[in-house]
Design an enzyme around this catalytic site. Structure first.
Site, PDB file in Angstrom:
ATOM      1  CD  GLU A 162       1.765   8.129   0.314  1.00  0.00           C
ATOM      2  OE1 GLU A 162       1.971   8.780   1.345  1.00  0.00           O
ATOM      3  OE2 GLU A 162       0.710   7.501   0.081  1.00  0.00           O
ATOM      4  CG  ASP A 163       5.943   6.431   1.468  1.00  0.00           C
ATOM      5  OD1 ASP A 163       5.810   7.618   1.130  1.00  0.00           O
ATOM      6  OD2 ASP A 163       5.268   5.911   2.373  1.00  0.00           O
ATOM      7  CG  ASP A 202      -2.186   2.845   6.326  1.00  0.00           C
ATOM      8  OD1 ASP A 202      -1.193   2.709   7.063  1.00  0.00           O
ATOM      9  OD2 ASP A 202      -2.303   3.779   5.508  1.00  0.00           O
ATOM     10  CG  HIS A 229      -0.392   0.251   2.517  1.00  0.00           C
ATOM     11  ND1 HIS A 229       0.126  -0.761   3.298  1.00  0.00           N
ATOM     12  CD2 HIS A 229      -0.223   1.389   3.235  1.00  0.00           C
ATOM     13  CE1 HIS A 229       0.570  -0.256   4.431  1.00  0.00           C
ATOM     14  NE2 HIS A 229       0.375   1.050   4.423  1.00  0.00           N
ATOM     15  CG  ASP A 230       2.593   3.218   2.837  1.00  0.00           C
ATOM     16  OD1 ASP A 230       1.679   3.957   2.398  1.00  0.00           O
ATOM     17  OD2 ASP A 230       2.755   2.972   4.038  1.00  0.00           O
TER      18      ASP A 230
END
Length: 201
Positions: free
Chosen positions: A74-75, A131, A70-71
């Site tokens: 983004e990261d 999350d 999930h990240d």
């Protein structure tokens, strides 16, 4: 990151490897060296916790895999195209719905997440809730240790964090049959109340 993607492209073309193992390994490699904001623990511990919450609540492998991933968009250096090629469109869309646009101001990003939490599918709501459950549990633990100084670890302090967590949590409960809501949604709500409501009473 290129080396990681080449390995998983080979897997996707025919070698048998469980989707959860692929997602776990990719996330572990992608987040290598990243640390949690307050604890300094490896960031991968967070995504592993999110995936575990979803798995224990009986969600399908596609949602659990998205918990691991999930990240990453983004990261990390993993791209949308990487996720699509390795895991397919369904998992990509789950991950994208939990990916913030870092070009926006913090308040705009969080408002967009609140809107997604209210209007999205049950699977996306569950991913967001898992999350935030892990994040809120960390916050509770560190609030016990540091007290209100915990909010100094964030660019946006207590008031903004309270707004975000309370609005987001309530949005997750909207447009969902009460009998279908997993226990961890209620635990998240309880955590948020313990973190933010008592101070305002």
């Amino acid at each position: 990151m290129i080396k990681i993607i080449l390995v998983y492209n080979k897997v996707a073309r025919g070698e048998d490897m469980e989707i959860l193992l692929k997602a776990r390994d990719l996330a572990k490699n992608a987040h290598n060296g990243q640390k949690r904001k307050i604890s300094g623990k490896p960031y991968f511990t967070h995504v592993e916790n999110v995936a575990a919450i979803l798995k224990q609540s009986g969600f399908p492998d596609s949602v659990v895999a998205a918990g691991y991933l999930h990240d990453v968009i983004e990261d990390t250096d993993v791209s949308q195209e990487d996720i699509r090629e390795i895991f397919g469109e369904e998992i990509l869309q789950l991950v994208l719905h939990n990916t913030e646009n870092k070009d926006l101001e913090w308040e705009q990003r969080k408002q967009a997440t609140i809107l997604k939490a209210q209007e999205s599918s049950f699977e996306i709501k569950a991913l967001i809730a898992a999350d935030k459950l892990d994040n809120s549990q960390d916050l509770l633990n560190f609030h016990q240790k540091y007290g209100d100084k915990v909010w100094e670890f964030f660019n946006r302090g207590y008031e903004k964090q309270a707004w975000y967590y309370k609005e987001l949590t309530e949005a997750l409960f909207k447009n969902v049959n009460e009998t279908e809501i997993p226990d961890f949604f209620h635990i998240l709500r309880s955590n948020v109340e313990n973190l933010f409501c008592q101070k305002e009473m």
